[in-house]
Scaffold this motif. Structure first.
Motif, short mmCIF file in Angstrom:
data_model
loop_
_atom_site.label_atom_id
_atom_site.label_comp_id
_atom_site.label_asym_id
_atom_site.label_seq_id
_atom_site.Cartn_x
_atom_site.Cartn_y
_atom_site.Cartn_z
N ASP A 205 -1.45 7.33 7.82
CA ASP A 205 -1.42 6.12 6.91
C ASP A 205 -2.14 5.10 7.66
OD1 ASP A 205 0.16 7.37 5.08
OD2 ASP A 205 2.19 6.48 5.82
N TYR A 206 -2.04 4.95 8.90
CA TYR A 206 -2.71 3.74 9.57
C TYR A 206 -4.27 4.07 9.25
CZ TYR A 206 -5.26 1.02 13.04
OH TYR A 206 -6.23 0.11 13.57
N VAL B 169 3.02 2.64 2.00
CA VAL B 169 3.19 3.54 3.03
C VAL B 169 4.60 3.26 3.66
CG1 VAL B 169 0.63 3.40 3.59
CG2 VAL B 169 2.01 1.82 4.77
N TYR C 95 7.17 2.78 6.78
CA TYR C 95 7.03 2.39 7.95
C TYR C 95 8.60 1.98 8.65
CZ TYR C 95 7.13 -2.26 6.02
OH TYR C 95 7.50 -3.53 5.29
N HIS D 19 0.77 -1.18 0.02
CA HIS D 19 0.00 0.04 0.08
C HIS D 19 0.89 1.21 -0.07
CE1 HIS D 19 -3.26 -2.92 0.87
NE2 HIS D 19 -4.10 -1.89 0.79
N LYS E 31 -5.63 5.92 6.64
CA LYS E 31 -5.91 5.44 5.24
C LYS E 31 -6.06 3.92 5.20
CE LYS E 31 -3.17 9.35 3.60
NZ LYS E 31 -2.00 9.67 2.90
N LEU E 32 -5.41 3.26 5.77
CA LEU E 32 -5.30 1.73 5.55
C LEU E 32 -6.46 0.95 5.97
CD1 LEU E 32 -1.65 0.89 5.95
CD2 LEU E 32 -2.96 1.10 3.81
#
Length: 166
Positions: free
Chosen positions: A146-147, A18, A20, A16, A149-150
């Motif tokens: 981001d979390y 992102v 991390y 995805h 969004k996922l």
């Protein structure tokens, strides 16, 4: 515990696009101690608790996400999901739903029977969250944005009013 679960999680994040950070560290189960090892605030920890809705019919499960410096309020969680009573799930149920043992569950639900509920204060307080990567000796740091969004957690206050630690 499960290297398969860790690989699945990191593949999911990478697929995805992102950013991390994955950290390898000594195994630790207490929020305060793992935060010190990670170099983060205890409240940045996304504590993931698998809970069982206690109803007469088909069992239902909730993955409750709370900041590491707070405690889950089971009454508030029950109200939020329209249940009379909620308790912690058994170790066997946790593993069946997450492929992880309690204490290593990341704040993601990849199982249709595991509803994701998160306390919004975690994302309001910190730009980055930290969580176990399916093992006590691996953690992931991920932007809160981001979390969100996922995942599509049901965002509702589910914590006791006073923090566990400062």
């Amino acid at each position: 515990m499960s290297s398969h679960a860790t690989a699945y999680l990191t593949h999911y994040l990478s697929s995805h696009d992102v950013k991390y950070t994955i950290l390898s560290h000594s195994a630790e189960g207490k929020s305060e101690e793992v935060a010190q090892i990670r170099g983060t605030h205890v409240g940045q920890g996304a504590k993931a608790l698998v809970c069982k809705v206690k109803e007469k019919f088909t069992p239902q499960y909730v993955l409750a996400i709370v900041p590491g410096d707070t405690q889950l309020d089971f009454k508030q969680l029950a109200q939020a999901v329209g249940a009379k009573k909620i308790s912690m799930a058994s170790i066997d149920d946790v593993y069946a739903l997450t492929q992880c043992i309690p204490g290593t569950v990341p704040p993601f639900s990849f199982h249709d029977d595991l509803k994701l509920v998160a306390d919004p204060s975690l994302f309001e307080r910190f730009d980055t969250i930290a969580f176990n990567a399916c093992a006590l000796d691996r953690s992931i740091l991920l932007a809160s944005a981001d979390y969100l969004k996922l995942t599509t957690p049901f965002l509702v206050s589910i914590i006791k009013s006073n923090p566990v630690t400062s």
